[in-house]
Every structure is written in C-alpha cells, then in structure tokens.
Design an enzyme around this catalytic site. Structure first.
Site, PDB file in Angstrom:
ATOM      1  N   ASP A  43      30.477  50.299  66.822  1.00 34.24           N
ATOM      2  CA  ASP A  43      30.946  48.949  67.130  1.00 34.24           C
ATOM      3  C   ASP A  43      30.477  48.057  65.990  1.00 34.24           C
ATOM      4  O   ASP A  43      29.268  47.930  65.753  1.00 34.24           O
ATOM      5  CB  ASP A  43      30.339  48.482  68.454  1.00 34.24           C
ATOM      6  CG  ASP A  43      31.187  47.428  69.149  1.00 34.24           C
ATOM      7  OD1 ASP A  43      31.866  46.667  68.438  1.00 34.24           O
ATOM      8  OD2 ASP A  43      31.144  47.357  70.388  1.00 34.24           O
ATOM      9  N   ASP A  82      34.795  44.254  66.352  1.00 36.21           N
ATOM     10  CA  ASP A  82      34.603  43.157  67.289  1.00 36.21           C
ATOM     11  C   ASP A  82      35.180  41.860  66.721  1.00 36.21           C
ATOM     12  O   ASP A  82      35.014  41.555  65.532  1.00 36.21           O
ATOM     13  CB  ASP A  82      33.104  42.983  67.546  1.00 36.21           C
ATOM     14  CG  ASP A  82      32.792  41.853  68.498  1.00 36.21           C
ATOM     15  OD1 ASP A  82      32.987  42.031  69.706  1.00 36.21           O
ATOM     16  OD2 ASP A  82      32.367  40.780  68.016  1.00 36.21           O
ATOM     17  N   GLU A  95      39.420  44.297  68.495  1.00 42.02           N
ATOM     18  CA  GLU A  95      39.375  43.375  69.636  1.00 42.02           C
ATOM     19  C   GLU A  95      40.205  42.153  69.262  1.00 42.02           C
ATOM     20  O   GLU A  95      39.834  41.381  68.392  1.00 42.02           O
ATOM     21  CB  GLU A  95      37.933  42.968  69.937  1.00 42.02           C
ATOM     22  CG  GLU A  95      37.834  42.050  71.148  1.00 42.02           C
ATOM     23  CD  GLU A  95      36.452  41.434  71.311  1.00 42.02           C
ATOM     24  OE1 GLU A  95      36.051  41.192  72.469  1.00 42.02           O
ATOM     25  OE2 GLU A  95      35.787  41.174  70.294  1.00 42.02           O
ATOM     26  N   HIS A 135      32.066  46.536  78.648  1.00 39.97           N
ATOM     27  CA  HIS A 135      30.786  45.834  78.760  1.00 39.97           C
ATOM     28  C   HIS A 135      30.943  44.339  78.994  1.00 39.97           C
ATOM     29  O   HIS A 135      29.961  43.663  79.324  1.00 39.97           O
ATOM     30  CB  HIS A 135      29.964  46.071  77.490  1.00 39.97           C
ATOM     31  CG  HIS A 135      30.603  45.506  76.256  1.00 39.97           C
ATOM     32  ND1 HIS A 135      31.658  46.136  75.621  1.00 39.97           N
ATOM     33  CD2 HIS A 135      30.364  44.370  75.559  1.00 39.97           C
ATOM     34  CE1 HIS A 135      32.021  45.411  74.577  1.00 39.97           C
ATOM     35  NE2 HIS A 135      31.263  44.338  74.512  1.00 39.97           N
ATOM     36  N   ASP A 136      32.148  43.807  78.845  1.00 39.90           N
ATOM     37  CA  ASP A 136      32.398  42.375  79.042  1.00 39.90           C
ATOM     38  C   ASP A 136      33.161  42.066  80.324  1.00 39.90           C
ATOM     39  O   ASP A 136      33.470  40.900  80.587  1.00 39.90           O
ATOM     40  CB  ASP A 136      33.210  41.815  77.865  1.00 39.90           C
ATOM     41  CG  ASP A 136      32.363  41.576  76.639  1.00 39.90           C
ATOM     42  OD1 ASP A 136      31.143  41.381  76.779  1.00 39.90           O
ATOM     43  OD2 ASP A 136      32.911  41.595  75.524  1.00 39.90           O
TER      44      ASP A 136
END
Length: 561
Positions: free
Chosen positions: A98, A199, A256, A331-332
C-alpha cells in the site's frame, strides 16, 4: 479479452496492526503475518495486500509515511519484511504494498527541510502559498474537516493537506520530487514486491492556480472535489509512471479513485491507456449515506435496485475494455455482513450470500481480513472505546452542533472505520488469540462465537464456504472472464445474473433479504440442463424447475448447459 494472472487472482487485505501480534505488545506485526501464511494459502488466497508498514508517526494509521525505505519498528524490521516476502513467495503468494504518493508525514525529512526556509531546495516538494487578505489561500475543505491549509509560523506561509495537517500534500509539478518517488518505487520492485495499491492517487493533481470552489452557502470552507480529484493531468502522470517504471515488471496495480463512474474509470484502466490495472470505485459505498464527506455519517435506506444499477454499470461498461476491483469491505468501511446482510439471525447465511456475490462478478475480488469468518461491526458502548481520528472528529463536531448523544453513537456504531479495525478473531481464548497483551483497540465482544478456530472445525462454516467459492472461481473461467448479464432487473429482492465465457454459462441467484420470494425461471434459460455448483443451503428435493422459492439470504450458483 487479454488474460492476466492478476485478473484470476483473489486478494486478501491485511490491516497489520489488527491482524496478528507476535510479541505481546498489543499490536499486530510482520512476524504475526508470517505465522498465518499457511492459513491464507489454505483459504485459497493468491495476493496479500498489506496496508502501510513504512516508518510513520502513526497520525493516520500509517498513511502518513516518514520514511518510504524503512519499516515501522512497531511492525518489525526490514529483515522481517524480507522474510515475509520470501515465505510468501515460497507458498505461491504474492505481496502487494500500500503506497501513498499524494502526501507524506510532516515528519518526513523532505518536509522538515521544506518548512525550514522559503529558499530551501525542497521547498517546492510540497504546496506552499501565502494567505489572501489575512485568510486561507483558498476555501477548500480537508477530508478530515477544516481548511486544507495549515499556517507555518517560521516561514509565514500555508502548506496544503487534503487530509490531516500532519499529511502535507506533495507537489507533483516538481520534477526532482517525482524522480525521487520513481527511484523509491523501483527500489521496492527490485526487492521483489508484486504490486501496489496507490492510496488517494486521484488527488495528486490540483486545479491550476488553486482557485476558490463555488460557495453558494458562504461557508468558511467547502468541499472542492472537482478541483483536486480525477483531473486530466493525473492521467499524464500515471502514464509516465507506467512507461518509466511499472511496465518493466510483472506486477498488479490498483488505484483508490473516489468520485467517478465507470466511464471515467476507463480513463485509468482502459486496456489501451497504460495507467492502472484496476481502480476501487465508491459508488456502491455511498448507497446508504446521504452524501459523501461528512454526510456519509447520515444514514439512508438503500435498495437492491440501486445496488443492481450501480454494479451492473461497472460490470458492463468495463467488460472487454478494462477491469473491475470488487469489494464490499475494507479498512475504511463497516463490516459487510452488518451493512448489507443480517449480522444477527442470519449472519452465516447472509455472509455466505455476500461472498457469493463478490466472487462471481467480473473483476478481481478483494476479501478484507475477517470477512471469511463473518466478523461484524463492533458496536462499542462509549466513545472512549474508539480510536479512529475521523470518528473522534465526528463525535466532537456533532457534540458542538448539539446533536443528541444516542444519535451520534448510533451513527458511529454503523459507520466508524473502527468497525473494520478491531483485532482479527483467531480463537475463543483471551483477546481472541490476537495478542497475549492488551490490544490497541478492544476485541469485538462476539469473538467467543465468531472466530477462526471454530470456523475451521465446522465444515458448514462461512470459512469453508469461502474456500469452496475460491476453488470454484479457479475452476471456471466464466467466473473470471465471462460476460455479465443482469436478469430480473426490476426484482426488488433478488439479484440474478449470468456469466458467459465461450460455451460455459454460469447462473447466479442471490436473495438479498430475509423474506422468501419466488422466482420464475427465466424463459430463455428453460430447457437447459442445470448443475448446482454451490449454495449456502441444502438443495430442495423435488423442486419445480420453472419456479423456485428462495430462503432468507439464499445464494445459488448453477452451471447451465
């Protein structure tokens, strides 16, 4: 359609601090991940997406990187990472890092130099501006509330941060900075990593001149997505990154990219664009919210017709032109079984149904840690049990606005990012087998009933259903490359579609609710032989072929021939 290993892969996302602790300090680490590689291999996983493990002050859970070339000591050492990479590869598992390229930590050496003086050589590695008539340089609002600008006393100027003030945005107009990022990416690729999740990559370009956003309500700051998201020059930068670095390696990339539809996504993932392999879309993640941004805390009822419309657009628009990244949780986001299923009476059935959905769509499926055992939202009682900075900010702002505490906590229990960040539930022992110490965040109280150890012992568990689904996907190319066709588009309860590849047709039937609707067998499919490949219920004996009754959250997958 071009075939590729990353299209056929199943990805498992690991949030390291909550996955497995090896040394009893209450936080997960790299050696904890190593200890569970056999578990992941047995599940059928191909790629491990590991959330940031770089050196970081931890102001935003590792997404504030202070050294791209070092491992956060809380997770271990670079030697631990090298061992993880070797052990994963030895098992046929790939590692996807990531990587944050939009911003760094304010403790990164570049930023420390950048803020040291106006004429420092790294000043323009970041975005600095003078105030305007004693006000911020513009009226853009940060994702974490407040202005995107933070005043620096020493140099008398403001720096931009789309996220926390501890995450200053990099200036992609600076060639020297960009080349340093390229060198860093090559370094990780030479080490042997198999890909990157980029990200906030849609934000690396800001509108020329940094103009004010329209402000009809005359607010102090306003959301300005159109001025810093998915701008045209982003594509020029990604093509250059691909041409100069990425294309020399056999890797996978996913970006993302919030705030776009499938037509815009093709600008990133189109087969002839040479930018990214796939992107994460957010349209289905906003169906149960009033709006994006702060409005995401205000819930609204979603309908299956809305979900079918969104997912079908992505499935059909990208077919033969690009590639999807399919997910329901990360995770969000809240836990899928609590958000789109029923985490009480039908937790097992609805978790299996949602798994069937994700693993039978066209695109690479992403499983977030704990989904394979049906982990649920935590629903902590008090705000003191939460750790997420976004959640704590929302709580404080809502109190200032005079919202009732029960209403604030209801929103947090439904939408907090901490729902996904509670420790992985390995067994029914102390702290769910995650740590021998005190965990950094509380374990979900239901860990004694929902854990890996119990799931592995039960042949009818969600875990074993995932194993069967993953194996099924690897056996049928129609479930990877097959064309998606939506059936019964106006049915409010059932999501039905086919996947067709050459002579192979797969029919997927999903009941998204707890009622028992009847389904007329589609006329153009009558007369075909049916082979039930998998279902989350036992087959109904002597069932009529022209009409079937679905049980609560039932999922069926047939091969037709």
């Amino acid at each position: 359609m071009l075939e590729a290993w990353w299209k056929e892969a199943v990805v498992y996302e690991i949030y390291p601090v909550s996955f497995k602790d090896s040394n009893g300090d209450g936080k997960g680490d790299l050696r904890g991940i190593i200890s569970k590689l056999d578990y992941l291999k047995d599940l059928g996983i191909d790629v491990l997406w590991i959330c940031p493990i770089y050196e970081s002050p931890g102001m935003d859970n590792g997404y504030d990187i202070s050294n791209y070339y070092a491992i956060n000591p809380a997770f271990g050492t670079m030697e631990d990472f090298d061992e993880l990479l070797w052990e994963a590869h030895a098992r046929g598992l790939k590692i996807m890092m990531d990587l944050v390229l939009n911003h760094t930590s304010d403790k990164h050496p570049w930023f420390i130099e950048s803020r040291s003086s106006i004429d420092n050589s790294k000043r323009n590695y970041y975005i600095w501006r003078k105030g305007v008539n004693g006000l911020f340089p513009n009226n853009w609002e940060s994702y974490f509330s407040g202005s995107v600008w933070e005043f620096d006393e020493k140099t008398g100027e403001y720096y931009m941060h789309l996220y926390s003030k501890h995450q200053p945005d990099l200036n992609w107009a600076n060639e020297e900075m960009v080349n340093e990022l390229y060198d860093m990416i090559r370094w990780w690729l030479e080490k042997g990593v198999d890909g990157f999740r980029f990200d906030a990559i849609a934000h690396i370009v800001k509108a020329k001149g940094l103009p004010n956003a329209d402000n009809p309500q005359h607010l102090p700051v306003v959301r300005a997505y159109q001025l810093f998201s998915n701008l045209e020059k982003v594509h020029d930068l990604l093509r250059r990154l691909n041409e100069e670095v990425l294309m020399d390696y056999d890797i996978m990339t996913v970006g993302e990219t919030s705030g776009l539809g499938p037509e815009q996504a093709l600008q990133y993932v189109g087969d002839k664009r040479h930018e990214l392999d796939m992107v994460f879309q957010f349209e289905h993640m906003t169906l149960d919210s009033v709006s994006m941004g702060t409005g995401r805390w205000e819930a609204r009822s979603w309908t299956l017709l809305e979900l079918k419309k969104v997912m079908s657009r992505w499935q059909t628009t990208l077919h033969n032109q690009g590639w999807n990244a399919n997910y329901l949780g990360n995770h969000d986001q809240p836990r899928p079984v609590s958000r789109f299923g029923n985490d009480q009476q039908f937790r097992v059935e609805s978790a299996k149904m949602l798994a069937t959905f994700m693993l039978t769509l066209e695109g690479t499926p992403y499983i977030y840690q704990g989904e394979e055992i049906g982990m649920t939202n935590a629903a902590f009682e008090t705000i003191s049990d939460y750790r997420d900075v976004e959640t704590l900010n929302y709580y404080g702002q809502s109190q200032l606005q005079g919202k009732p505490n029960d209403r604030i906590m209801a929103a947090i229990r439904a939408k907090s990012r901490d729902n996904a960040r509670t420790p992985m539930q390995w067994n029914g022992g102390p702290q769910a087998g995650f740590t021998t110490g005190e965990p950094w965040i509380k374990v979900n109280p239901n860990y004694t009933e929902v854990n890996v150890e119990l799931a592995m012992k039960d042949p009818k568990s969600i875990y074993h259903y995932y194993r069967q689904l993953i194996a099924l996907r690897k056996q049928h190319k129609a479930l990877v490359y097959g064309e998606y066709k939506l059936l019964l588009p106006l049915d409010p309860d059932l999501y039905v579609y086919t996947r067709t590849w050459e002579q192979d047709t797969i029919l997927v039937i999903l009941n998204f609710f707890d009622d028992m609707p009847r389904m007329e067998w589609p006329k153009d499919l009558r007369g075909l032989s049916q082979e039930l490949l998998i279902s989350n219920y036992e087959p109904v004996p002597d069932e009529r072929q022209d009409q079937i009754e679905l049980r609560p959250y039932e999922a069926r997958v047939y091969r037709l021939y």
